[in-house]
Enzyme design. Structure first.
Site, PDB file in Angstrom:
ATOM      1  N   LYS A 148      -5.857 150.111 -65.191  1.00  0.00           N
ATOM      2  CA  LYS A 148      -6.448 148.926 -65.203  1.00  0.00           C
ATOM      3  C   LYS A 148      -5.811 148.074 -63.881  1.00  0.00           C
ATOM      4  O   LYS A 148      -6.659 147.150 -63.482  1.00  0.00           O
ATOM      5  CB  LYS A 148      -6.101 148.054 -66.381  1.00  0.00           C
ATOM      6  CG  LYS A 148      -6.977 148.349 -67.550  1.00  0.00           C
ATOM      7  CD  LYS A 148      -6.971 147.648 -68.735  1.00  0.00           C
ATOM      8  CE  LYS A 148      -7.645 148.021 -69.846  1.00  0.00           C
ATOM      9  NZ  LYS A 148      -7.562 147.258 -71.019  1.00  0.00           N
ATOM     10  N   LYS A 166     -14.324 157.112 -69.859  1.00  0.00           N
ATOM     11  CA  LYS A 166     -14.743 156.524 -71.134  1.00  0.00           C
ATOM     12  C   LYS A 166     -15.758 155.625 -71.096  1.00  0.00           C
ATOM     13  O   LYS A 166     -15.900 154.782 -70.024  1.00  0.00           O
ATOM     14  CB  LYS A 166     -13.512 155.712 -71.697  1.00  0.00           C
ATOM     15  CG  LYS A 166     -13.560 155.247 -73.056  1.00  0.00           C
ATOM     16  CD  LYS A 166     -12.475 154.451 -73.658  1.00  0.00           C
ATOM     17  CE  LYS A 166     -12.609 153.931 -75.015  1.00  0.00           C
ATOM     18  NZ  LYS A 166     -11.526 153.052 -75.464  1.00  0.00           N
ATOM     19  N   LYS A 196     -17.498 148.704 -71.959  1.00  0.00           N
ATOM     20  CA  LYS A 196     -18.356 147.563 -72.145  1.00  0.00           C
ATOM     21  C   LYS A 196     -17.996 146.614 -70.933  1.00  0.00           C
ATOM     22  O   LYS A 196     -18.649 145.810 -70.786  1.00  0.00           O
ATOM     23  CB  LYS A 196     -17.973 146.693 -73.313  1.00  0.00           C
ATOM     24  CG  LYS A 196     -16.742 146.130 -73.639  1.00  0.00           C
ATOM     25  CD  LYS A 196     -16.517 145.527 -75.005  1.00  0.00           C
ATOM     26  CE  LYS A 196     -15.306 144.923 -75.129  1.00  0.00           C
ATOM     27  NZ  LYS A 196     -14.348 145.989 -75.504  1.00  0.00           N
TER      28      LYS A 196
END
Length: 326
Positions: free
Chosen positions: A111, A192, A195
């Site tokens: 991230k 992955k 959203k």
């Protein structure tokens, strides 16, 4: 009765990956255990959020919990920020966590990659996640593949606390379905399904309209060749779609392979879309009812009261053992 604790972030719309990897399991577990299911809005703010979007996404996620089959009379459904013990034990767990443990977290590396500036919350949030779990002395934690490392840290922190201050915390165990614990992106099966992806074609949201679902699946990346065969090493794109199919059609991988032998990807993807629509349409209808009546606020208030009763007792016991003046 064993305790279950889990939660999902309120950043973006929940996807079918969240449904398969978590929400569907929540619905099963509520009939077997004492369950606490939260929307982790405090984790969501480890990256910048627009206030209006955070509010909407939080209510959306909580409403989808109920629409998908969670029963407020069987499970406690609440917002993380509505139970202040999460923040307090989160800080206590941060003081017990070593820097090296946080630096090894692969999610932090992923991230923060390529960013000039990263908030400290993104670095320390595994300690808050550990507090989330330990507050309820949870036995079972439904997790995706990418969360196993965080659960291992939680177990290490529980051990560390127990060794220093006396046996108290339960060692939580992961709960993972055999197939589909990690659903991958429709445009790149090495990543992955997320959203928060900037490409809406890479995921299917639980609130996507039927025609949107059909279009996204028709455009989903597949391997060269025509064979519908489960082979995650050499055919990872179609294997990912087969995992999704298995869950939404309640069929085994072997049954899917047999059904589409010699047919190619076209009929397979078309049927997959219809299976998704059949499962998601009733959920979407119930979701619209929940949002229009505002009933979710009563559900969340009830759930927070039930959660706080357990969490506050844990926090008092932790502080007492550590030497805080109460």
């Amino acid at each position: 009765m064993k305790r279950v604790l889990s939660g999902m972030q309120s950043s973006g719309q929940l996807t079918i990956g969240n449904y398969i990897g978590a929400l569907r399991n929540y619905v099963k577990l509520q009939h077997l255990h004492q369950c606490f299911f939260m929307v982790v809005d405090m984790h969501a703010i480890t990256v910048p959020q627009e206030p209006a979007a955070l509010r909407e996404q939080t209510e959306m996620a909580a409403s989808l919990y109920v629409a998908a089959g969670l029963d407020p009379n069987k499970a406690s459904i609440f917002l993380q920020s509505h139970v202040s013990a999460h923040a307090e034990l989160g800080w206590i767990m941060t003081t017990l966590t070593h820097m090296g443990e946080l630096e090894r977290m692969t999610q932090f590396k992923d991230k923060s990659e390529g960013k000039e500036s990263v908030g400290a919350g993104l670095f320390t949030y595994p300690s808050l996640m550990a507090a989330d779990i330990l507050l309820y002395n949870a036995d079972i934690i439904p997790v995706g593949d990418d969360q196993k490392q965080h659960l291992e840290l939680t177990r290490d922190l529980a051990n560390r606390f127990n060794n220093r201050f006396g046996e108290y915390f339960t060692m939580p165990e992961p709960y993972m379905p055999e197939v589909g614990a990690r659903i991958m992106s429709l445009d790149d099966a090495s990543k992955k399904m997320s959203k928060s992806s900037p490409n809406p074609g890479s995921f299917i949201g639980m609130l996507d309209e039927p025609d949107v679902i059909r279009k996204k699946l028709s455009r989903a990346v597949t391997d060269s060749g025509r064979e519908v065969k489960y082979d995650p090493q050499n055919k990872r794109e179609v294997s990912n779609l087969m995992s999704i199919y298995s869950h939404f059609a309640d069929m085994s991988i072997v049954e899917i392979e047999a059904k589409y032998e010699g047919q190619g990807y076209g009929p397979f993807k078309k049927d997959l879309a219809e299976h998704l629509v059949a499962v998601l349409e009733p959920i979407q209808k119930r979701y619209r009812e929940i949002r229009s009546t505002g009933e979710i606020h009563d559900v969340l208030k009830k759930g927070a009261q039930e959660a706080a009763e357990v969490a506050n007792q844990t926090l008092i016991e932790v502080k007492k053992r550590m030497g805080f003046v109460l």
